[in-house]
Design an enzyme around this catalytic site. Sequence first.
Site, short mmCIF file in Angstrom:
data_model
loop_
_atom_site.label_atom_id
_atom_site.label_comp_id
_atom_site.label_asym_id
_atom_site.label_seq_id
_atom_site.Cartn_x
_atom_site.Cartn_y
_atom_site.Cartn_z
N HIS A 56 0.84 -1.21 0.00
CA HIS A 56 0.00 0.00 0.00
C HIS A 56 0.87 1.26 0.00
O HIS A 56 0.58 2.24 -0.69
CB HIS A 56 -0.92 0.02 1.21
CG HIS A 56 -1.75 -1.21 1.37
ND1 HIS A 56 -2.38 -1.54 2.55
CD2 HIS A 56 -2.06 -2.19 0.48
CE1 HIS A 56 -3.03 -2.67 2.39
NE2 HIS A 56 -2.85 -3.10 1.14
N HIS B 159 -9.12 -2.47 -4.64
CA HIS B 159 -8.00 -2.71 -3.74
C HIS B 159 -7.00 -3.68 -4.35
O HIS B 159 -5.78 -3.51 -4.19
CB HIS B 159 -8.44 -3.23 -2.37
CG HIS B 159 -7.28 -3.36 -1.44
ND1 HIS B 159 -6.73 -2.28 -0.78
CD2 HIS B 159 -6.49 -4.43 -1.12
CE1 HIS B 159 -5.68 -2.67 -0.08
NE2 HIS B 159 -5.52 -3.98 -0.28
N HIS C 106 -0.18 -11.07 -4.87
CA HIS C 106 1.19 -10.58 -4.78
C HIS C 106 2.19 -11.57 -5.40
O HIS C 106 3.09 -11.16 -6.14
CB HIS C 106 1.57 -10.36 -3.31
CG HIS C 106 0.66 -9.42 -2.60
ND1 HIS C 106 0.55 -8.09 -2.94
CD2 HIS C 106 -0.19 -9.61 -1.56
CE1 HIS C 106 -0.33 -7.50 -2.14
NE2 HIS C 106 -0.78 -8.40 -1.29
N ASP D 199 -3.05 -2.97 -4.86
CA ASP D 199 -1.94 -3.87 -4.54
C ASP D 199 -1.01 -4.04 -5.73
O ASP D 199 0.23 -4.01 -5.60
CB ASP D 199 -2.48 -5.25 -4.13
CG ASP D 199 -2.99 -5.30 -2.70
OD1 ASP D 199 -2.69 -4.38 -1.92
OD2 ASP D 199 -3.69 -6.27 -2.36
#
Length: 315
Positions: free
Chosen positions: A84, A242, A269, A246
């Site tokens: 973030h 969101h 991720h 990321d």
Amino acid sequence: MNIEQYQQKTIKHEISCKGVGLHTGKDITMVLKPAPVDTGIVFHRVDEEGHDALIPAHHDYVVDTRMCTCVGNKDGVRVATIEHFMAALHDMGISNLMIDIDGPETPVMDGSAEPFIFLIEATGIKVQNAPLKAIRVLKEVCFKNGDKDVTLKPNDAGLKMKFSIDFPAKAIGHQEVELNFSKSNFKNMFCRARTFGFLKDIEMLRSIGLARGGSLKNAVLVDGDKILNEEGLRYKDEFVRHKMLDAVGDIYMLNMPVIGEYIGNRSGHADTNELLSVLLADKSNYEIVDLPSYMVQLEAKKHTDKDETDADFVF
């Protein structure tokens, strides 16, 4: 064309923030400090003694991608949950920064990138006397992991992003979103999107040392078809926004802007990190360009070819 926006940047003055770590639950203080040209983004674990406590926020230093992005050095010193914060630096165009941090992960703040953007705006941005480099994607590269996939492909007019998600929880379901990356677009449309989790997973996550600092103050909590936060959602599709946030942070682990198109499908991720490895594994996949020179060439091509491509994108 404003060439200054394609120069390296740092912050004008030192500034700090304090908060709880999302996964460790520890109280953590971060102090952001201006840094010289070509420093990159570097964390300094001030609570570590007798170790090399410097950790570049760079793809080569990614050591864990479970539920967050974590960087670490050869001495095993780590900083987790940086995505973030990195998304905010990406949005604000910060190239060089030293971050003193007294714990093993960044503070989660409200679960979005907005508090970090506010922090940088509060201290101001300093344009440095050095051109910004960018990585230009020349060939399409992909990484697939079961029903997840991520792709980078050429797109000469800056960074374009697409993301789609599918969750069985009725409160989420299928969502997709697109972003032509620029400072204003990200800030206005994505930066307030919060991290999220599921009520059914909390006990399991905490048993393995994750989500111990999570709360309704810093995350959206989902239970089937219900949003458990009293205030509800900030965007109707906050979940996919969101996930895009990321990805914006994870892409910036290249330590330079990307000229290309990113497409993520159900990915996280680990998948984006693997995609960057695939990109960098073959030098024919990309080139490093001097952004001011590249922008001059792109602008000239636009006028010569009467190309409708927007050459005024922002890094």
